[in-house]
Structures are given as C-alpha cells and as structure tokens.
Write a protein that holds these residues in place. Structure first.
Motif, PDB file in Angstrom:
ATOM      1  N   ARG A   3      53.802  69.069  22.123  1.00  0.00           N
ATOM      2  CA  ARG A   3      53.740  70.528  21.953  1.00  0.00           C
ATOM      3  C   ARG A   3      54.334  70.940  20.605  1.00  0.00           C
ATOM      4  NH1 ARG A   3      57.728  70.186  26.429  1.00  0.00           N
ATOM      5  NH2 ARG A   3      59.753  70.828  25.661  1.00  0.00           N
ATOM      6  N   ASP A  46      57.132  67.098  24.783  1.00  0.00           N
ATOM      7  CA  ASP A  46      57.833  67.825  23.724  1.00  0.00           C
ATOM      8  C   ASP A  46      57.271  67.421  22.351  1.00  0.00           C
ATOM      9  OD1 ASP A  46      59.631  69.514  22.599  1.00  0.00           O
ATOM     10  OD2 ASP A  46      61.433  68.405  23.153  1.00  0.00           O
ATOM     11  N   ASN A  50      52.848  73.304  17.745  1.00  0.00           N
ATOM     12  CA  ASN A  50      53.627  74.435  17.200  1.00  0.00           C
ATOM     13  C   ASN A  50      53.564  74.437  15.674  1.00  0.00           C
ATOM     14  OD1 ASN A  50      54.370  75.019  19.806  1.00  0.00           O
ATOM     15  ND2 ASN A  50      56.442  74.194  19.654  1.00  0.00           N
ATOM     16  N   MET A 103      55.315  79.419  18.712  1.00  0.00           N
ATOM     17  CA  MET A 103      55.233  78.137  19.412  1.00  0.00           C
ATOM     18  C   MET A 103      54.081  78.151  20.407  1.00  0.00           C
ATOM     19  SD  MET A 103      59.100  76.957  19.927  1.00  0.00           S
ATOM     20  CE  MET A 103      60.277  77.011  18.576  1.00  0.00           C
ATOM     21  N   THR A 105      54.297  75.264  22.980  1.00  0.00           N
ATOM     22  CA  THR A 105      55.316  75.539  23.983  1.00  0.00           C
ATOM     23  C   THR A 105      54.801  76.532  25.021  1.00  0.00           C
ATOM     24  OG1 THR A 105      57.076  75.031  22.431  1.00  0.00           O
ATOM     25  CG2 THR A 105      57.658  76.487  24.254  1.00  0.00           C
ATOM     26  N   PRO A 128      64.537  69.759  20.051  1.00  0.00           N
ATOM     27  CA  PRO A 128      63.986  69.056  21.212  1.00  0.00           C
ATOM     28  C   PRO A 128      64.419  69.724  22.526  1.00  0.00           C
ATOM     29  CG  PRO A 128      64.856  67.489  19.625  1.00  0.00           C
ATOM     30  CD  PRO A 128      65.236  68.855  19.133  1.00  0.00           C
ATOM     31  N   GLY A 129      63.457  69.966  23.386  1.00  0.00           N
ATOM     32  CA  GLY A 129      63.755  70.579  24.686  1.00  0.00           C
ATOM     33  C   GLY A 129      64.235  72.021  24.588  1.00  0.00           C
ATOM     34  N   SER A 185      60.629  71.738  15.629  1.00  0.00           N
ATOM     35  CA  SER A 185      59.977  72.563  14.608  1.00  0.00           C
ATOM     36  C   SER A 185      60.932  72.801  13.439  1.00  0.00           C
ATOM     37  CB  SER A 185      59.573  73.927  15.160  1.00  0.00           C
ATOM     38  OG  SER A 185      58.620  73.817  16.154  1.00  0.00           O
TER      39      SER A 185
END
Ligand code: ASP
Length: 434
Positions: A396, A393, A400, A316, A319, A361-362, A282
């Motif tokens: 999502r 990822d 987001n 998010m 997420t 990421p993650g 994001s």
C-alpha cells in the motif's frame, strides 16, 4: 549498470534469499539470525537512517522555497487547494474501490472459526498494544489545531512532518511578503541547504541497492508464510484492490490527465516505488520521490517541493483501499453486517484516517482500530491481520507514493509549468550529475 537497475537487483536478490532462508532453515537458524543481526538489519537501517536524516531539512527547505518560488500567496492557495482536492478525490475513489472489491470477493467466507481463534491468540499481545495506541489517538477539532506546532524545533525533533510543513508554509509565505532584497539572503541559504540535502540523498541512493536488499531480506526471512495461507483470500483482495487502483484510476490519470503512457511513467518513478516497497514508509521515501520528480520527471521544484511533502503525509490511496477492505473483512468475521449507509461511513472514515495516518510502517493501524470500534467490532480483532500486515504495508505504501508523484506531475501540468516533453531525455545522465 544503471542505479535503478541495481536497486531492482537488490530487491530481487534480497527477497529471493530471504524467502529461501525462510522456507528452508527459518529465521531462527543461527546463520540466518547472524546474517540478519550483523549484515541485513544494519545495512537496511543505515539506508533508512540516511533517508530519515534528511527528511526534516528537506521538507522545510523545499516547502519554503516552493512557496517563495510561487511568489504570490494567492497562487500558493490555489495550488494548495488543487493539491488537497486531488488527494481527497483520489482517496475517496480508492476507498470506494476497496469496498466494491471486498464485497464482490467476500474473503471472510474463507476464514474458518479455528483460524480466527488461533490468530487472535497468537497476536493478542501485539493487538492490545495497537488498541492502546488507538485509544490515545483522538480525532477531533484538536487534530487540526495540533497541526500548528508550538515550537518548530520540537516539531522537527519529534518528526512531526505536518508541523514542519505548516511552519514551512508560513515561513515561505512571509518571505514572499518581504522586499526582494531583504528576502534574498534567506532564500540563498535555503537554496544552498536544499542543494546540500540533495547531495546527501545522492549518497543514500548509492547504498540503496544494498539497503533495499537488507530490508527485504529481513522481512522475507522472518515473514510468517504459514499465515499467508490462512488469510490468503483477504491478502489477495487487498492486493487486487491496489492493483486495480493502479491499473484503472492511476493509469487513467497518467494517460489522460498527465499525457504520459502509464508504463513510461512507471519506469521513470521506479526508484521511488522500490524505496516505498522496501521501507513501508512514505516519509522515508520522500527524499527519493523528490529526486525522482526532479531528475526523472523534470517537474519544477516549486511544484514538487510543495506537493510531495504534503502528499507523503496526507495522500494515501493505498492505505484507504486497505482500510476499507480490512474494516469490512473484520466486521464480517465478527458477525457485524454493515448496511449500505454504514458502508458509506466506512468510506468517509477510511478517507479521513488515510489523510491522518503517519507515513511510517503500520501508521494507519491505530486509526483503523478506531474505525473498527466505531462499528462495534472488537479492536483486538486486528490480531487476525497483523501477522501478514508487513507485506500489505509494503504494497500500500508503494501505491501511496505512486499517487503522490502523479499529483505532482498533474499539478505541474495544470499550472502550465510542465508538459511531458519536459521529461529529461536521458534521466540517468541527469541523475548522476545531480
Ligand atoms: N506505511 C504507510 C505509509 O507510510 C502508512 C500505512 O498505511 O500504514 O504510507
């Protein structure tokens, strides 16, 4: 060809070539490894770094100018409060939807004990590293205190976005309290800084089609497609949850609360969605989201300059859906059945951690490990989903960013500063002149 279509083409070409490479010779083949090492990874990284390079000055300038542009602290408080309420409500809806979907589909029924053991062994190393990070990620009163940076330069150097946002808010608020003549030179500097940064984003977007192709090629060529079949039901559940959120909640908001047809809104924000999908971040998408808000939606800067950085770090929805589903899925796999009140706690924790996760990421994984251990599920269990996480990822993060842009448009509309009629008629002409 229009830039957005070129980016889409980059995505399709990079993805298709990566999948073909993966399924035919594999990522370890010297030619594919060479393409990755000397072409795809460097181009992807150049694009990513160009975006990251401008995030800190962009966030600082746009937050400060956004606050100063509103001119009145009470107004900032009202808009900020509305933004937070929007983030909170949509995230809670998202997490609840995730829980409903996972309980209906029950994907844990499709994972055999052998698959579980195999995945746990294969990703044990990666999982224990995440568990260690989770152990150092404490969540409590200090999480809020730490939002205030001791040193804004250090916050910038460490890409502490919340710290920079806080500093920008206070800086902007202080500017509004100065006599106009005193504030003007600083506002002029920030305006110029903002313009410069927007130009740099323009440069980055020019290489976006190649950068996106490189990033997607790298992911697709080295992705463990064999793992997909092992946990296909789980992956399908997360993707279904994300799709339903877009089709139901976000489309409702876009249609009824913003007043734009959802497909039209989607087409306008496409470049930001593709950037989110290919970068899984994001924060890295923030420059593109801002450019899209300006040139494609025509939302005033005083609103998006303030809402989008906050949204990129705090809002998010995708997420939250992913976390709700994954926690229940892993709990069931480890034989932990949660009661209804416990599921309520999962929703609350998914919302809190989705707000707290970093837009990288993650970013949500360590926080989610924390939720797992809360319910007596071994944190190492995350190994079962780590192998396929990249694809989730990417998906999502797209949701987001989608939500952040709906937040900006909705806020601008409710503040009476924007209507759908303000969307540029020929956005591409606006984009090229920007
Ligand atoms: N990659 C996500 C984002 O940047 C965060 C996460 O869910 O891991 O929005």
């Amino acid at each position: 060809m229009k830039l957005h279509n070129k980016i889409l083409l980059g995505l399709a070409a990079g993805g298709a070539a990566g999948v073909v490479a993966n399924l035919t010779v594999g990522a370890t083949h010297p030619v594919i490894a060479g393409i990755n090492d000397y072409l795809a990874v460097p181009i992807g990284q150049i694009f990513l770094r160009m975006l990251f390079m401008v995030v800190i000055p962009l966030v600082f300038a746009s937050i400060t100018l956004g606050v100063a542009g509103m001119g009145d602290i009470r107004k900032v408080g009202r808009v900020g409060g509305k933004a937070l309420a929007y983030f909170f409500v949509t995230t809670a809806l998202a997490a609840t939807l995730g829980l409903i979907v996972v309980n209906i589909i029950q994907p844990w029924e499709r994972v055999t004990p052998e698959t579980r053991v195999e995945l746990m062994e294969r990703f044990a190393g990666d999982a224990s590293a995440r568990v260690e990070t989770a152990a150092t990620t404490e969540f409590g009163i200090n999480t809020f205190v730490n939002v205030i940076p001791r040193n804004p330069v250090q916050a910038a150097a460490g890409t502490d976005l919340l710290g920079i946002i806080f500093f920008g808010l206070v800086f902007g608020a202080a500017l509004t309290l100065l006599p106009a003549a005193k504030a003007k030179p600083m506002v002029d500097v920030l305006e110029a800084l903002n313009e410069v940064v927007i130009k740099i984003i323009g440069f980055a977007m020019r290489i976006a089609p190649y950068g996106v192709a490189g990033l997607i090629f790298t992911v697709a060529s080295s992705f463990g497609f064999d793992l997909l079949t092992a946990v296909a039901a789980y992956v399908g559940t997360v993707l279904l949850g994300l799709a339903l959120h877009v089709l139901l909640t976000l489309s409702f908001i876009v249609h009824f609360m913003i007043g734009v047809s959802p497909p039209r809104f989607f087409l306008r924000i496409k470049a930001a969605l593709i950037t989110a999908f290919s970068t899984s971040s994001s924060s890295a998408t923030l420059p593109t989201s801002m450019a899209v808000a300006e040139t494609q939606l025509g939302v005033p800067r005083s609103i998006y300059g303030f809402t989008l950085p906050l949204g990129a770090t705090m809002c998010m929805n995708g997420t939250a859906i992913f976390e709700g589903i994954t926690v229940i899925f892993l709990a069931q796999i480890f034989g932990v059945s949660l009661t209804l009140p416990q599921m309520g706690i999962v929703v609350v924790m998914a919302v809190v951690t989705a707000i707290g996760a970093a837009g990288v990421p993650g970013g949500s994984i360590p926080l989610m490990v924390g939720i797992l251990t809360m319910f007596g599920v071994p944190g190492e269990g995350i190994a079962i989903v780590l192998g396929i996480d990249r694809i989730l990822d990417m998906s999502r993060t797209t949701v987001n960013v989608w939500t952040d842009l709906t937040a900006a448009a909705w806020l601008a509309k409710t503040e009476g500063l924007w209507t759908p009629a303000d969307m540029p008629v020929d956005p591409d002409a606006a984009a090229t002149s920007a």
